[in-house]
Design a protein around this motif. Sequence first.
Motif, PDB file in Angstrom:
ATOM      1  N   GLU A 183      -0.516 -77.445  86.878  1.00 44.14           N
ATOM      2  CA  GLU A 183      -0.553 -78.345  85.731  1.00 44.14           C
ATOM      3  C   GLU A 183       0.026 -77.600  84.531  1.00 44.14           C
ATOM      4  O   GLU A 183      -0.514 -76.578  84.103  1.00 44.14           O
ATOM      5  N   ILE A 184       1.118 -78.098  84.006  1.00 45.34           N
ATOM      6  CA  ILE A 184       1.868 -77.369  82.976  1.00 45.34           C
ATOM      7  C   ILE A 184       2.307 -78.319  81.861  1.00 45.34           C
ATOM      8  O   ILE A 184       2.363 -79.546  82.055  1.00 45.34           O
ATOM      9  N   PRO A 185       2.640 -77.773  80.672  1.00 38.85           N
ATOM     10  CA  PRO A 185       3.154 -78.619  79.577  1.00 38.85           C
ATOM     11  C   PRO A 185       4.554 -79.145  79.934  1.00 38.85           C
ATOM     12  O   PRO A 185       5.403 -78.389  80.406  1.00 38.85           O
ATOM     13  N   TYR A 186       4.766 -80.412  79.682  1.00 42.18           N
ATOM     14  CA  TYR A 186       6.044 -81.045  80.039  1.00 42.18           C
ATOM     15  C   TYR A 186       7.175 -80.545  79.138  1.00 42.18           C
ATOM     16  O   TYR A 186       7.052 -80.493  77.919  1.00 42.18           O
ATOM     17  N   ASN A 187       8.264 -80.154  79.791  1.00 47.80           N
ATOM     18  CA  ASN A 187       9.471 -79.719  79.074  1.00 47.80           C
ATOM     19  C   ASN A 187      10.668 -80.347  79.808  1.00 47.80           C
ATOM     20  O   ASN A 187      10.997 -79.947  80.923  1.00 47.80           O
ATOM     21  N   PRO A 188      11.312 -81.348  79.219  1.00 44.07           N
ATOM     22  CA  PRO A 188      12.407 -82.045  79.913  1.00 44.07           C
ATOM     23  C   PRO A 188      13.590 -81.149  80.285  1.00 44.07           C
ATOM     24  O   PRO A 188      14.402 -81.511  81.133  1.00 44.07           O
ATOM     25  N   GLU A 189      13.674 -79.962  79.666  1.00 41.04           N
ATOM     26  CA  GLU A 189      14.757 -79.044  80.010  1.00 41.04           C
ATOM     27  C   GLU A 189      14.585 -78.502  81.417  1.00 41.04           C
ATOM     28  O   GLU A 189      15.559 -78.252  82.123  1.00 41.04           O
ATOM     29  N   TYR A 190      13.311 -78.318  81.830  1.00 39.38           N
ATOM     30  CA  TYR A 190      13.039 -77.737  83.140  1.00 39.38           C
ATOM     31  C   TYR A 190      12.311 -78.682  84.096  1.00 39.38           C
ATOM     32  O   TYR A 190      12.197 -78.381  85.284  1.00 39.38           O
ATOM     33  N   HIS A 191      11.827 -79.815  83.596  1.00 40.13           N
ATOM     34  CA  HIS A 191      11.018 -80.721  84.419  1.00 40.13           C
ATOM     35  C   HIS A 191      11.648 -82.105  84.477  1.00 40.13           C
ATOM     36  O   HIS A 191      12.254 -82.566  83.505  1.00 40.13           O
ATOM     37  N   GLU A 192      11.499 -82.746  85.621  1.00 38.85           N
ATOM     38  CA  GLU A 192      12.015 -84.109  85.808  1.00 38.85           C
ATOM     39  C   GLU A 192      10.867 -85.008  86.247  1.00 38.85           C
ATOM     40  O   GLU A 192      10.228 -84.754  87.273  1.00 38.85           O
ATOM     41  N   LEU A 193      10.613 -86.042  85.462  1.00 40.01           N
ATOM     42  CA  LEU A 193       9.534 -86.976  85.792  1.00 40.01           C
ATOM     43  C   LEU A 193       9.924 -87.843  86.980  1.00 40.01           C
ATOM     44  O   LEU A 193      11.024 -88.396  87.018  1.00 40.01           O
ATOM     45  N   LEU A 194       9.025 -87.946  87.941  1.00 39.08           N
ATOM     46  CA  LEU A 194       9.292 -88.801  89.101  1.00 39.08           C
ATOM     47  C   LEU A 194       9.161 -90.274  88.720  1.00 39.08           C
ATOM     48  O   LEU A 194       9.832 -91.124  89.299  1.00 39.08           O
ATOM     49  N   GLN A 195       8.286 -90.567  87.745  1.00 39.74           N
ATOM     50  CA  GLN A 195       8.133 -91.947  87.270  1.00 39.74           C
ATOM     51  C   GLN A 195       7.534 -91.942  85.873  1.00 39.74           C
ATOM     52  O   GLN A 195       6.878 -90.978  85.481  1.00 39.74           O
ATOM     53  N   GLY A 196       7.770 -93.019  85.148  1.00 44.89           N
ATOM     54  CA  GLY A 196       7.205 -93.150  83.817  1.00 44.89           C
ATOM     55  C   GLY A 196       7.865 -92.230  82.806  1.00 44.89           C
ATOM     56  O   GLY A 196       8.942 -91.691  83.025  1.00 44.89           O
ATOM     57  N   THR A 197       7.159 -92.054  81.670  1.00 47.43           N
ATOM     58  CA  THR A 197       7.649 -91.194  80.596  1.00 47.43           C
ATOM     59  C   THR A 197       6.541 -90.235  80.173  1.00 47.43           C
ATOM     60  O   THR A 197       5.362 -90.458  80.453  1.00 47.43           O
ATOM     61  N   ALA A 198       6.944 -89.188  79.492  1.00 47.54           N
ATOM     62  CA  ALA A 198       5.972 -88.205  78.998  1.00 47.54           C
ATOM     63  C   ALA A 198       6.514 -87.575  77.733  1.00 47.54           C
ATOM     64  O   ALA A 198       7.731 -87.489  77.531  1.00 47.54           O
ATOM     65  N   GLN A 199       5.600 -87.148  76.869  1.00 57.20           N
ATOM     66  CA  GLN A 199       5.977 -86.506  75.625  1.00 57.20           C
ATOM     67  C   GLN A 199       6.090 -84.994  75.838  1.00 57.20           C
ATOM     68  O   GLN A 199       5.460 -84.412  76.725  1.00 57.20           O
ATOM     69  N   LEU A 200       6.913 -84.377  75.030  1.00 62.91           N
ATOM     70  CA  LEU A 200       7.082 -82.935  75.098  1.00 62.91           C
ATOM     71  C   LEU A 200       5.725 -82.253  74.896  1.00 62.91           C
ATOM     72  O   LEU A 200       5.021 -82.534  73.923  1.00 62.91           O
ATOM     73  N   GLY A 201       5.352 -81.372  75.818  1.00 66.14           N
ATOM     74  CA  GLY A 201       4.081 -80.655  75.719  1.00 66.14           C
ATOM     75  C   GLY A 201       2.931 -81.342  76.422  1.00 66.14           C
ATOM     76  O   GLY A 201       1.874 -80.731  76.618  1.00 66.14           O
ATOM     77  N   GLU A 202       3.116 -82.598  76.823  1.00 66.55           N
ATOM     78  CA  GLU A 202       2.058 -83.312  77.552  1.00 66.55           C
ATOM     79  C   GLU A 202       1.854 -82.678  78.928  1.00 66.55           C
ATOM     80  O   GLU A 202       2.827 -82.274  79.579  1.00 66.55           O
ATOM     81  N   THR A 203       0.605 -82.575  79.363  1.00 62.76           N
ATOM     82  CA  THR A 203       0.309 -81.923  80.636  1.00 62.76           C
ATOM     83  C   THR A 203       0.787 -82.781  81.805  1.00 62.76           C
ATOM     84  O   THR A 203       0.485 -83.978  81.885  1.00 62.76           O
ATOM     85  N   VAL A 204       1.527 -82.152  82.700  1.00 60.40           N
ATOM     86  CA  VAL A 204       2.024 -82.834  83.905  1.00 60.40           C
ATOM     87  C   VAL A 204       1.723 -81.952  85.119  1.00 60.40           C
ATOM     88  O   VAL A 204       1.424 -80.761  84.997  1.00 60.40           O
ATOM     89  N   LYS A 205       1.826 -82.566  86.296  1.00 62.66           N
ATOM     90  CA  LYS A 205       1.531 -81.850  87.541  1.00 62.66           C
ATOM     91  C   LYS A 205       2.808 -81.703  88.372  1.00 62.66           C
ATOM     92  O   LYS A 205       3.559 -82.661  88.543  1.00 62.66           O
ATOM     93  N   VAL A 206       3.031 -80.496  88.895  1.00 63.74           N
ATOM     94  CA  VAL A 206       4.239 -80.211  89.666  1.00 63.74           C
ATOM     95  C   VAL A 206       4.087 -80.737  91.087  1.00 63.74           C
ATOM     96  O   VAL A 206       3.138 -80.381  91.793  1.00 63.74           O
ATOM     97  N   CYS A 207       5.041 -81.576  91.498  1.00 64.90           N
ATOM     98  CA  CYS A 207       5.069 -82.103  92.868  1.00 64.90           C
ATOM     99  C   CYS A 207       6.086 -81.347  93.730  1.00 64.90           C
ATOM    100  O   CYS A 207       5.839 -81.094  94.908  1.00 64.90           O
ATOM    101  N   TYR A 208       7.221 -81.022  93.143  1.00 61.92           N
ATOM    102  CA  TYR A 208       8.261 -80.247  93.833  1.00 61.92           C
ATOM    103  C   TYR A 208       8.761 -79.181  92.854  1.00 61.92           C
ATOM    104  O   TYR A 208       9.114 -79.497  91.718  1.00 61.92           O
ATOM    105  N   ILE A 209       8.763 -77.930  93.317  1.00 63.01           N
ATOM    106  CA  ILE A 209       9.168 -76.858  92.402  1.00 63.01           C
ATOM    107  C   ILE A 209      10.670 -76.888  92.151  1.00 63.01           C
ATOM    108  O   ILE A 209      11.437 -77.402  92.964  1.00 63.01           O
ATOM    109  N   GLY A 210      11.058 -76.319  91.007  1.00 57.68           N
ATOM    110  CA  GLY A 210      12.474 -76.176  90.690  1.00 57.68           C
ATOM    111  C   GLY A 210      12.864 -74.707  90.750  1.00 57.68           C
ATOM    112  O   GLY A 210      12.040 -73.836  91.001  1.00 57.68           O
ATOM    113  N   TYR A 211      14.151 -74.447  90.486  1.00 56.99           N
ATOM    114  CA  TYR A 211      14.640 -73.063  90.562  1.00 56.99           C
ATOM    115  C   TYR A 211      15.626 -72.788  89.431  1.00 56.99           C
ATOM    116  O   TYR A 211      16.342 -73.683  88.978  1.00 56.99           O
TER     117      TYR A 211
END
Length: 226
Positions: A183-211
């Motif tokens: 569970e990490i703060p949302y950052n659109p530079e490194y994270h992609e939402l699978l659905q919906g929208t989120a604000q910068l810094g909002e807590t999100v859960k990682v489903c698939y890791i990035g590199y």
Amino acid sequence: MPEEDFTPKLRNLMQSVGISSFKTLSSATGVSEWQILCLRRGKLEQMRVEVLLKLSKVLQISPCELIATFSTGSSDSQVLSFAVKTEHLNTNAKLLQEIADLRREYERIMLTLEQQRDVLQQEFRQSSLQILESLLLFWPTVAQKAKDNPHLEAVKILPLVQKPLEKLLQAWGVEAIASVGAEIPYNPEYHELLQGTAQLGETVKVCYIGYRQADKLLYRAKVNRL
């Protein structure tokens, strides 16, 4: 006024270098017999600079002396004109030679780079195969056992895949962006939402890791809102 005949002078020069005929002179210099006729008549203005250079070389006389010997008018002005033309010709020849040298050097460098690339690719493949050696050797056997025994626990074979993969990514300088379930703060530079929208810094859960590799983003981590 009759044309001055320089044939005797030309024959004397030819004789001094062992050339017996105008045809032989033409063959030795690569100059047409018509150009040689122009020289015999003193019509230097009808002759190209490169022709005079060829004749002077074979007759073993300097270009300026050649002009002075076969001139009908002011030899000084013709010699000066010839000198200027010769300088231009030499400059162009030097430029062409420099271009040819640069082209050869470019081709040499490109060949060297191509050879180095092949060597580096071979070394890269070899090092990668060494890291994946255990996976390459044992995975087919494990896969067959899994087919023979559907109840084989996956946790027992995960290290066989996971460890070589981790070593390979480490060797390539590839880092994971977070971990699955984190569970990490949302950052659109490194994270992609699978659905919906989120604000910068909002807590999100990682489903698939990035590199990412150094400062380069390879894949964004796929996340969902809580």
